[in-house]
Design an enzyme around this catalytic site. Sequence first.
Site, PDB file in Angstrom:
ATOM      1  N   GLU A  96      51.911  34.152  42.831  1.00  0.00           N
ATOM      2  CA  GLU A  96      52.372  33.324  41.708  1.00  0.00           C
ATOM      3  C   GLU A  96      51.705  31.960  41.640  1.00  0.00           C
ATOM      4  O   GLU A  96      51.472  31.424  40.563  1.00  0.00           O
ATOM      5  CB  GLU A  96      53.903  33.140  41.770  1.00  0.00           C
ATOM      6  CG  GLU A  96      54.699  34.372  41.373  1.00  0.00           C
ATOM      7  CD  GLU A  96      54.918  35.362  42.514  1.00  0.00           C
ATOM      8  OE1 GLU A  96      54.313  35.185  43.587  1.00  0.00           O
ATOM      9  OE2 GLU A  96      55.708  36.306  42.312  1.00  0.00           O
TER      10      GLU A  96
ATOM     11  N   GLY B 147      56.507  40.136  41.441  1.00  0.00           N
ATOM     12  CA  GLY B 147      57.783  40.825  41.241  1.00  0.00           C
ATOM     13  C   GLY B 147      57.821  42.200  41.894  1.00  0.00           C
ATOM     14  O   GLY B 147      58.897  42.714  42.195  1.00  0.00           O
TER      15      GLY B 147
ATOM     16  N   ALA C 161      55.623  40.795  37.673  1.00  0.00           N
ATOM     17  CA  ALA C 161      56.274  40.644  36.375  1.00  0.00           C
ATOM     18  C   ALA C 161      55.168  40.719  35.320  1.00  0.00           C
ATOM     19  O   ALA C 161      54.011  40.410  35.613  1.00  0.00           O
ATOM     20  CB  ALA C 161      56.986  39.301  36.303  1.00  0.00           C
TER      21      ALA C 161
ATOM     22  N   GLU D 123      58.687  41.504  45.413  1.00  0.00           N
ATOM     23  CA  GLU D 123      60.102  41.094  45.394  1.00  0.00           C
ATOM     24  C   GLU D 123      61.023  42.299  45.210  1.00  0.00           C
ATOM     25  O   GLU D 123      62.091  42.368  45.830  1.00  0.00           O
ATOM     26  CB  GLU D 123      60.328  40.059  44.286  1.00  0.00           C
ATOM     27  CG  GLU D 123      59.635  38.740  44.578  1.00  0.00           C
ATOM     28  CD  GLU D 123      59.707  37.778  43.405  1.00  0.00           C
ATOM     29  OE1 GLU D 123      59.106  38.081  42.359  1.00  0.00           O
ATOM     30  OE2 GLU D 123      60.362  36.740  43.535  1.00  0.00           O
TER      31      GLU D 123
HETATM   32  N1  COA Z   1      51.284  41.693  34.118  1.00  0.00           N
HETATM   33  C1  COA Z   1      50.756  42.238  33.000  1.00  0.00           C
HETATM   34  N2  COA Z   1      49.712  43.085  33.008  1.00  0.00           N
HETATM   35  C2  COA Z   1      49.181  43.391  34.211  1.00  0.00           C
HETATM   36  C3  COA Z   1      49.676  42.856  35.418  1.00  0.00           C
HETATM   37  C4  COA Z   1      50.784  41.969  35.325  1.00  0.00           C
HETATM   38  N3  COA Z   1      51.352  41.420  36.409  1.00  0.00           N
HETATM   39  N4  COA Z   1      48.920  43.312  36.437  1.00  0.00           N
HETATM   40  C5  COA Z   1      48.009  44.128  35.875  1.00  0.00           C
HETATM   41  N5  COA Z   1      48.161  44.178  34.552  1.00  0.00           N
HETATM   42  C6  COA Z   1      47.371  44.942  33.571  1.00  0.00           C
HETATM   43  C7  COA Z   1      46.021  44.302  33.312  1.00  0.00           C
HETATM   44  O1  COA Z   1      46.143  43.261  32.366  1.00  0.00           O
HETATM   45  C8  COA Z   1      45.247  45.496  32.800  1.00  0.00           C
HETATM   46  O2  COA Z   1      45.622  45.744  31.468  1.00  0.00           O
HETATM   47  P1  COA Z   1      44.488  46.051  30.340  1.00  0.00           P
HETATM   48  O3  COA Z   1      43.803  47.276  30.831  1.00  0.00           O
HETATM   49  O4  COA Z   1      45.274  46.249  29.092  1.00  0.00           O
HETATM   50  O5  COA Z   1      43.594  44.855  30.322  1.00  0.00           O
HETATM   51  C9  COA Z   1      45.786  46.640  33.640  1.00  0.00           C
HETATM   52  O6  COA Z   1      47.061  46.219  34.103  1.00  0.00           O
HETATM   53  C10 COA Z   1      44.924  46.975  34.833  1.00  0.00           C
HETATM   54  O7  COA Z   1      44.768  45.793  35.599  1.00  0.00           O
HETATM   55  P2  COA Z   1      43.341  45.229  36.063  1.00  0.00           P
HETATM   56  O8  COA Z   1      43.477  43.774  36.341  1.00  0.00           O
HETATM   57  O9  COA Z   1      42.285  45.626  35.086  1.00  0.00           O
HETATM   58  O10 COA Z   1      43.125  46.055  37.419  1.00  0.00           O
HETATM   59  P3  COA Z   1      42.243  45.629  38.663  1.00  0.00           P
HETATM   60  O11 COA Z   1      42.146  46.833  39.527  1.00  0.00           O
HETATM   61  O12 COA Z   1      40.977  44.990  38.218  1.00  0.00           O
HETATM   62  O13 COA Z   1      43.100  44.494  39.423  1.00  0.00           O
HETATM   63  C11 COA Z   1      45.104  43.527  40.329  1.00  0.00           C
HETATM   64  C12 COA Z   1      44.314  44.821  40.008  1.00  0.00           C
HETATM   65  C13 COA Z   1      46.486  43.939  40.800  1.00  0.00           C
HETATM   66  C14 COA Z   1      44.395  42.756  41.427  1.00  0.00           C
HETATM   67  C15 COA Z   1      45.184  42.667  39.051  1.00  0.00           C
HETATM   68  O14 COA Z   1      45.658  43.473  37.987  1.00  0.00           O
HETATM   69  C16 COA Z   1      46.094  41.470  39.169  1.00  0.00           C
HETATM   70  O15 COA Z   1      45.741  40.506  39.810  1.00  0.00           O
HETATM   71  N6  COA Z   1      47.291  41.532  38.521  1.00  0.00           N
HETATM   72  C17 COA Z   1      48.201  40.415  38.485  1.00  0.00           C
HETATM   73  C18 COA Z   1      48.919  40.249  39.790  1.00  0.00           C
HETATM   74  C19 COA Z   1      49.860  39.070  39.715  1.00  0.00           C
HETATM   75  O16 COA Z   1      49.469  37.927  39.576  1.00  0.00           O
HETATM   76  N7  COA Z   1      51.158  39.363  39.819  1.00  0.00           N
HETATM   77  C20 COA Z   1      52.182  38.374  39.810  1.00  0.00           C
HETATM   78  C21 COA Z   1      52.669  38.161  38.441  1.00  0.00           C
HETATM   79  S1  COA Z   1      53.965  36.934  38.410  1.00  0.00           S
END
Ligand code: COA
Length: 259
Positions: A135, A112, A67, A115
């Site tokens: 989460e 999400g 999400a 999910e």
């Molecule tokens: N919500 C909003 N933005 C998200 C996102 C999310 N769930 N997951 C990734 N993004 C965005 C990042 O903020 C970043 O945006 P920016 O370039 O404007 O800063 C972009 O997507 C790229 O993500 P980034 O974190 O730089 O990539 P990465 O390769 O370093 O890491 C992940 C990849 C998937 C490990 C990392 O993005 C992450 O942990 N995301 C969240 C996962 C999460 O907790 N999901 C559950 C949410 S309830």
Amino acid sequence: MSNYQNITLQTDQNTLILTINRPDKLNALNTQTLAEIKEAVYAAQSQKDVYGIIITGAGEKAFVAGADISEFKDFNIEEGKILAGSGHEIFNLIERSEKPIIAAVNGFALGGGCELAMACHLRVASENARFGQPEVNLGIIPGYGGTQRLIQLIGKTKALELLMTADMIKAPQALDLGLVNYVVPQEELIAKSQEISQKIYSKSPKAIAKIIKCVNAYFDGPTDGFEFEIEAFGSCCNTPDFIEGTSAFIEKRKADFDR
Ligand code: COA
């Protein structure tokens, strides 16, 4: 709506390919994207040339990274409930679709995203796919059905581990756990998903719709088995059988129940 901003739609061999298209945000699900998915899946139910749906993500890195955290980080309790409620509604629509829906998981399927994949009827993952429910890292829990569907798909033991540790697992482990149906090289992902879709389309569509309904019905019984047990236990007390059984034990004799 229909003027989609965050998804693209393409029909190929009677399959609607729904691509979540926010690659710069790793296809994170914001409110707009969820609304667009809902509309497209709903509309597909009555489109005669659409026999089934494949849901995938744009780019090679992510299916859906969760999400959209930026959208809900300041939510209060009521707003959180509304968000989760609308997510449930949309993912239930997917799970209850009469036309088969396959998740073609092309990268991160987190929160999400995991999910969403689990709400689909089948899952095909690319070799670089990663699954997880992170989460608890954010001080929340899955809100789009993840606590329930993960148990349904992989069992309580591993579900609790993944939910409590927030561990991310790779595609082969997801296959071992039964979380996905197949793992293929990324360039073969859509072709494999289409191959399965076409096989399903060769069967009776009415029978397929009933299969989906029946399999879902397996999980629709008494939703809270523990609560059901408490009620059932209470209803046994003070019955003639209960009085006879407990009396017989105390009087060290064999119970004699009425037939
Ligand atoms: N919500 C909003 N933005 C998200 C996102 C999310 N769930 N997951 C990734 N993004 C965005 C990042 O903020 C970043 O945006 P920016 O370039 O404007 O800063 C972009 O997507 C790229 O993500 P980034 O974190 O730089 O990539 P990465 O390769 O370093 O890491 C992940 C990849 C998937 C490990 C990392 O993005 C992450 O942990 N995301 C969240 C996962 C999460 O907790 N999901 C559950 C949410 S309830």
